[in-house]
Design a protein around this motif. Structure first.
Motif, mmCIF file in Angstrom:
data_model
loop_
_atom_site.group_PDB
_atom_site.id
_atom_site.type_symbol
_atom_site.label_atom_id
_atom_site.label_comp_id
_atom_site.label_asym_id
_atom_site.label_seq_id
_atom_site.Cartn_x
_atom_site.Cartn_y
_atom_site.Cartn_z
ATOM 1 N N GLU A 285 0.796 -1.148 -0.097
ATOM 2 C CA GLU A 285 0.109 0.113 0.029
ATOM 3 C C GLU A 285 0.739 1.132 0.113
ATOM 4 O OE1 GLU A 285 -1.112 1.664 4.450
ATOM 5 O OE2 GLU A 285 -2.222 -0.436 3.798
ATOM 6 N N TYR A 286 0.336 2.324 -0.566
ATOM 7 C CA TYR A 286 1.229 3.771 -0.670
ATOM 8 C C TYR A 286 0.002 4.715 -0.029
ATOM 9 C CZ TYR A 286 3.966 7.382 -1.734
ATOM 10 O OH TYR A 286 4.728 8.671 -1.781
ATOM 11 N N ASN A 287 0.250 5.436 0.862
ATOM 12 C CA ASN A 287 -0.588 6.520 1.201
ATOM 13 C C ASN A 287 0.103 7.704 0.967
ATOM 14 O OD1 ASN A 287 -2.460 4.859 2.970
ATOM 15 N ND2 ASN A 287 -0.506 4.489 4.028
ATOM 16 N N PHE A 288 -0.889 8.558 0.178
ATOM 17 C CA PHE A 288 -0.466 10.103 -0.509
ATOM 18 C C PHE A 288 -0.579 11.057 0.718
ATOM 19 C CE2 PHE A 288 -2.156 7.698 -4.147
ATOM 20 C CZ PHE A 288 -1.157 7.668 -5.122
ATOM 21 N N SER A 289 -1.623 10.593 1.581
ATOM 22 C CA SER A 289 -1.892 11.361 2.883
ATOM 23 C C SER A 289 -2.437 10.501 3.859
ATOM 24 C CB SER A 289 -2.250 12.593 2.572
ATOM 25 O OG SER A 289 -3.645 12.322 2.123
ATOM 26 N N ASP A 290 -2.780 10.957 5.031
ATOM 27 C CA ASP A 290 -3.642 10.301 5.861
ATOM 28 C C ASP A 290 -5.179 10.152 5.159
ATOM 29 O OD1 ASP A 290 -1.659 10.008 7.782
ATOM 30 O OD2 ASP A 290 -2.478 11.851 8.863
ATOM 31 N N LYS A 291 -5.619 10.922 4.328
ATOM 32 C CA LYS A 291 -6.858 10.920 3.866
ATOM 33 C C LYS A 291 -7.129 9.944 2.666
ATOM 34 C CE LYS A 291 -8.273 15.681 5.125
ATOM 35 N NZ LYS A 291 -6.756 15.743 6.140
ATOM 36 N N ILE A 292 -5.974 9.605 1.924
ATOM 37 C CA ILE A 292 -6.108 8.653 0.920
ATOM 38 C C ILE A 292 -4.840 7.871 0.636
ATOM 39 C CG2 ILE A 292 -5.371 10.396 -0.840
ATOM 40 C CD1 ILE A 292 -7.540 9.035 -2.713
ATOM 41 N N GLY A 293 -5.290 6.718 0.324
ATOM 42 C CA GLY A 293 -4.109 5.736 -0.062
ATOM 43 C C GLY A 293 -4.629 4.842 -1.167
ATOM 44 N N VAL A 294 -3.607 3.826 -1.738
ATOM 45 C CA VAL A 294 -4.139 3.026 -2.418
ATOM 46 C C VAL A 294 -3.488 1.496 -2.086
ATOM 47 C CG1 VAL A 294 -4.582 4.388 -4.795
ATOM 48 C CG2 VAL A 294 -2.120 3.601 -4.085
ATOM 49 N N TYR A 295 -3.682 0.509 -2.465
ATOM 50 C CA TYR A 295 -3.229 -0.797 -2.083
ATOM 51 C C TYR A 295 -3.593 -1.937 -3.225
ATOM 52 C CZ TYR A 295 -7.901 -2.746 -0.726
ATOM 53 O OH TYR A 295 -9.082 -2.947 -0.388
ATOM 54 N N TYR A 296 -2.555 -2.876 -3.072
ATOM 55 C CA TYR A 296 -2.680 -4.095 -4.006
ATOM 56 C C TYR A 296 -2.640 -5.270 -3.112
ATOM 57 C CZ TYR A 296 -1.661 -7.907 -7.436
ATOM 58 O OH TYR A 296 -1.703 -8.826 -8.112
ATOM 59 N N ASP A 297 -3.689 -6.187 -3.019
ATOM 60 C CA ASP A 297 -3.685 -7.370 -2.374
ATOM 61 C C ASP A 297 -3.694 -8.623 -3.066
ATOM 62 O OD1 ASP A 297 -4.226 -9.651 -0.504
ATOM 63 O OD2 ASP A 297 -6.170 -8.542 0.446
ATOM 64 N N LEU A 298 -2.816 -9.521 -3.129
ATOM 65 C CA LEU A 298 -2.687 -10.680 -3.778
ATOM 66 C C LEU A 298 -2.643 -11.788 -2.905
ATOM 67 C CD1 LEU A 298 -1.930 -12.435 -6.411
ATOM 68 C CD2 LEU A 298 0.605 -11.804 -6.103
ATOM 69 N N GLU A 299 -3.455 -12.772 -3.231
ATOM 70 C CA GLU A 299 -3.308 -13.988 -2.375
ATOM 71 C C GLU A 299 -3.769 -15.233 -3.112
ATOM 72 O OE1 GLU A 299 -6.200 -15.600 1.542
ATOM 73 O OE2 GLU A 299 -5.895 -13.501 1.281
ATOM 74 N N ARG A 300 -2.984 -16.385 -2.957
ATOM 75 C CA ARG A 300 -3.173 -17.719 -3.568
ATOM 76 C C ARG A 300 -3.341 -18.816 -2.474
ATOM 77 N NH1 ARG A 300 0.327 -20.474 -8.132
ATOM 78 N NH2 ARG A 300 -1.317 -22.218 -9.022
ATOM 79 N N ASN A 301 -4.377 -19.427 -2.667
ATOM 80 C CA ASN A 301 -4.833 -20.615 -1.718
ATOM 81 C C ASN A 301 -4.902 -21.887 -2.421
ATOM 82 O OD1 ASN A 301 -6.822 -18.098 -0.971
ATOM 83 N ND2 ASN A 301 -5.363 -18.922 0.694
ATOM 84 N N LEU A 302 -3.831 -22.818 -2.189
ATOM 85 C CA LEU A 302 -3.800 -24.139 -2.806
ATOM 86 C C LEU A 302 -4.262 -25.072 -1.595
ATOM 87 C CD1 LEU A 302 -0.383 -23.566 -4.414
ATOM 88 C CD2 LEU A 302 -2.460 -23.740 -5.343
ATOM 89 N N ARG A 303 -5.139 -26.272 -2.213
ATOM 90 C CA ARG A 303 -5.750 -27.315 -1.028
ATOM 91 C C ARG A 303 -5.754 -28.605 -1.901
ATOM 92 N NH1 ARG A 303 -9.661 -27.026 3.284
ATOM 93 N NH2 ARG A 303 -9.350 -24.770 3.328
ATOM 94 N N LYS A 304 -5.260 -29.503 -1.321
ATOM 95 C CA LYS A 304 -5.353 -30.835 -1.693
ATOM 96 C C LYS A 304 -5.861 -31.627 -0.536
ATOM 97 C CE LYS A 304 -1.620 -33.783 -2.437
ATOM 98 N NZ LYS A 304 -0.362 -34.278 -2.984
ATOM 99 N N ASN A 305 -7.008 -32.473 -0.939
ATOM 100 C CA ASN A 305 -7.596 -33.306 0.061
ATOM 101 C C ASN A 305 -7.363 -34.847 -0.491
ATOM 102 O OD1 ASN A 305 -9.073 -30.554 0.572
ATOM 103 N ND2 ASN A 305 -9.042 -31.681 2.583
ATOM 104 N N GLU A 306 -7.322 -35.782 0.286
ATOM 105 C CA GLU A 306 -7.396 -36.966 -0.141
ATOM 106 C C GLU A 306 -7.858 -38.007 0.921
ATOM 107 O OE1 GLU A 306 -3.157 -37.492 -3.012
ATOM 108 O OE2 GLU A 306 -3.237 -37.913 -0.825
ATOM 109 N N PHE A 307 -8.401 -38.933 0.570
ATOM 110 C CA PHE A 307 -8.824 -40.148 1.100
ATOM 111 C C PHE A 307 -8.264 -41.441 0.693
ATOM 112 C CE2 PHE A 307 -12.093 -43.651 2.045
ATOM 113 C CZ PHE A 307 -11.704 -43.838 3.300
ATOM 114 N N ILE A 308 -7.806 -42.242 1.154
ATOM 115 C CA ILE A 308 -7.048 -43.345 0.799
ATOM 116 C C ILE A 308 -7.522 -44.711 1.533
ATOM 117 C CG2 ILE A 308 -4.704 -44.413 0.200
ATOM 118 C CD1 ILE A 308 -3.482 -41.504 -0.047
ATOM 119 N N ASP A 309 -7.456 -46.009 0.801
ATOM 120 C CA ASP A 309 -7.870 -46.961 1.625
ATOM 121 C C ASP A 309 -7.418 -48.320 0.803
ATOM 122 O OD1 ASP A 309 -8.506 -48.712 3.663
ATOM 123 O OD2 ASP A 309 -10.714 -48.494 3.314
#
Length: 653
Positions: A285-309
């Motif tokens: 994030e970058y704030n030009f002042s206390d009154k306004i700023g911009v941000y970028y939020d990148l998130e990645r979620n990986l999930r592997k579920n297994e059932f073995i028998d």
């Protein structure tokens, strides 16, 4: 009058209600008010005896201990993103340190399979974190660390926090945190946690594992000298593995004592469920002042579920209803990959915080036995508003709308005040991948479900007078098109459901040293599909303990009993083949109580506890009758009696 009487006699009753004799078959107060997993556990306080410990003080240079709990603080990602300026000091209290297992931490509102780390489900309905599509696998969620739980520290010296819990019968948990500031603006650290849980039945010796979990995360937070720029990077990995025993095998369910015999056998021996998660976060994030700023939020979620028998003829004939693909081996797997890109503006105008954003989320999913991936794109727009009257009094609102998914949305409002917490949520969220489509060796379905809609209002009042704390609370939840799993283990969609929860938390001190904590929660479920939500009509938690500070302030002591009680109900059964809890009508619970004895001590910066669990089962072992126990889930025996102990130590240099 009847309910008042129940509340009055509970402390006495829980000390005599040790176990189920013949089973028959609200969630925590969060920051916005209402019920959640651990409101009773957080009823710490406000009513402390006078005095303190040297380990909790900031000493001067002459003692060469200039760093301590007050010089090392932490915050969470949501506080950084939404500019709350909230940094918390390191927790040095000994309240509830003996509650190291997950069911206890959820104030006994979590249902598992009788051992730490086994598949679990919240007893009470939980609002979802997302309105978009999720994988649908949730049985290991309480044990998996998420980005929202990562702590970002600001330390003036290297900080280490070590937790070691050694439960009886080979149940161990280790948690190690290390963090340090590179300079006054840049902090880095890591956290490692391991669950090493032995079988409680048919254990061949030490290290005969039932559950293993290795979780670690790396985190860093940086701010520029002028505070205009800040960046966050986080990586979290969890690997959870649990043997699936399929419940305890008995000849006749009516002989409930057979479930607690030392030679009790399993239904499955080679089945394993596992979950691997990897989460990444990059935030700038970058704030030009206390009154306004911009941000970028990148998130990645990986999930592997297994059932073995590895299938046997007996398992196929007795346990599994069907085998669809392979009669020798089951290898069910779902792979889920989601990426989120969010851009937004934020700022403060006087005491008003604002935030508006656009979010793009893409996901894809693949099942074993199938070659193709399926996926979708979700686009959101939303915003947040919060007015800070002071550091303890805030009101806020947020909203989010998705252009896809039949117009999924959420609206939230809350008020936080020292005297009252309240919140309102109106959500319309999409079904999970698993609810819509499942492809496995023992089950298959495809569904065209509607979105689930929920309206939820909850509130609690905080009333304190001298050494007495009283917190009445209420929650009203209205559900429509709620998705559940029926008695055959197939997903279905409900009609309207109304759930009313109400109760109170109480903490008072008498004779300056004796503490009584009590929580009581009543439940009333109504509506066309009321039978879908199976919860006890009454749930109670209680603690009675002595607390004092001894040896000229060098030792703090708590010693007492910790109990819980639930009324009779038909809890959900568990099906390992689909890794889900589902409705059942043939294995009921009677009302039952559990009692533990504990001692918590603190010496300087070290904390230790000792606990004897399930006292009722110990007492029943002295008689001539059968060993008594309780059921964690239908056909799964609860934790047996034994001794637990643990230590916690923090280092600030």
């Amino acid at each position: 009058m009847k309910k008042i009487l129940i509340l009055s006699v509970f402390v006495l009753y829980v000390c005599t209600s040790y176990a189920q004799n013949r089973p028959t078959g609200l969630t925590k107060i969060d920051e916005n008010g209402g019920f959640g997993g651990n409101d009773f556990s957080n009823l710490r306080d406000t009513t402390k005896v006078k005095g303190g410990l040297k380990g909790g003080k900031l000493l001067d240079d002459s003692t060469k201990q200039i760093y301590g709990p007050t010089t090392s603080k932490y915050t969470y990602f949501k506080d950084l993103k939404y500019t709350t300026h909230r940094y918390l000091t390191i927790d040095t209290l000994i309240d509830n340190v003996h509650r190291f297992n997950f069911v206890n931490n959820w104030d006994n509102k979590l249902q598992d399979l009788g051992n730490i780390g086994t598949p679990s489900i919240p007893m009470y309905y939980q609002l979802p974190e997302k309105i978009g599509v999720t994988s649908g696998y949730t049985i290991f969620d309480p044990y998996q660390k998420r980005i929202s739980q990562v702590k970002y520290f600001d330390t003036h010296s290297p900080f280490s926090d070590i937790h070691f819990h050694n439960g009886g019968r080979g149940r161990g948990i280790t948690d190690i945190v290390y963090s340090r500031n590179i300079n006054e603006r840049w902090n880095v650290g890591f956290d490692f946690r391991g669950l090493f849980i032995d079988k409680q039945l048919e254990r061949k010796g030490k290290g005969d594992r039932h559950v293993t979990n290795t979780s670690y995360d790396f985190f860093t937070h940086y701010k520029s000298k002028d505070d205009k720029y800040q960046g966050v990077f986080t990586f979290v990995r969890n690997m959870h593995r649990a043997l699936e025993i399929g419940g305890i095998r008995v000849v006749n369910d009516s002989l409930r004592s057979d479930f607690f015999e030392d030679n009790a056998q399993f239904n499955l021996y080679d089945a394993v469920s596992s979950e691997l998660t990897r989460d990444f976060l990059i935030y700038q994030e970058y704030n030009f002042s206390d009154k306004i700023g911009v941000y970028y939020d990148l998130e990645r979620n990986l999930r592997k579920n297994e059932f073995i028998d590895k299938l046997s003829t007996e398992e196929i004939e007795v346990f599994y209803d069907t085998v669809r693909i392979d009669s020798k081996n089951t290898l069910d797997r779902q792979y889920f990959d989601a990426k989120k890109n969010e851009i937004g503006v934020k700022g403060n105008v006087s005491d008003l915080f604002y935030n508006f954003y656009y979010k793009n989320r893409r996901y894809k999913v693949n099942y074993a036995y199938l070659d193709d991936y399926i996926g979708d794109v979700e686009n959101y727009g939303g915003g947040n508003l919060r007015y800070d009257f002071d550091s303890t009094f805030q009101v806020g609102a947020s909203g989010e709308y998705m252009t896809e998914g039949e117009g999924a949305y959420q609206l939230n409002a809350y008020i936080n005040h020292p005297w009252v917490n309240a919140s309102y949520s109106d959500m319309n969220y999409r079904p999970s991948v698993k609810q819509r489509f499942f492809y496995g060796n023992h089950a298959f379905w495809t569904n065209d479900f509607n979105n689930t809609s929920v309206k939820d209002i909850k509130a609690n009042v905080n009333l304190k007078w001298k050494s007495f704390l009283f917190k009445p609370k209420v929650q009203l939840t209205q559900l429509n098109n709620y998705i559940y799993y029926d008695t055959a283990g197939l997903p279905r969609q409900s009609k309207n459901i109304t759930a009313l929860y109400y109760g109170s938390d109480i903490h008072f001190v008498f004779f300056k040293r004796i503490h009584i904590k009590n929580e009581i929660l009543f439940s009333e479920i109504s509506g066309e599909s009321a039978d879908v939500l199976r919860v006890p009509d009454i749930l109670m938690n209680a603690q009675l303990y002595y607390e004092n500070i001894l040896f000229k302030g060098n030792l703090q002591l708590q010693a007492g009993v910790d109990g819980t009680w639930k009324s009779a109900y038909f809890a959900n059964a568990y099906n390992p083949a689909i890794q889900e809890f589902h409705l059942q009508n043939d294995f009921g619970y009677s009302s039952f109580g559990l009692l533990d004895i504990f001692v918590n001590i603190k010496i300087n910066r070290g904390i230790a506890y000792f606990k004897y669990i399930n006292v009722g089962q110990l007492i029943s072992s002295f008689g001539n009758g059968p060993i008594q126990g309780y059921f964690a889930s239908p056909r799964y025996a609860g934790q047996r009696n034994g001794i637990d102990f643990g230590v916690k130590w923090a280092f600030y240099d």
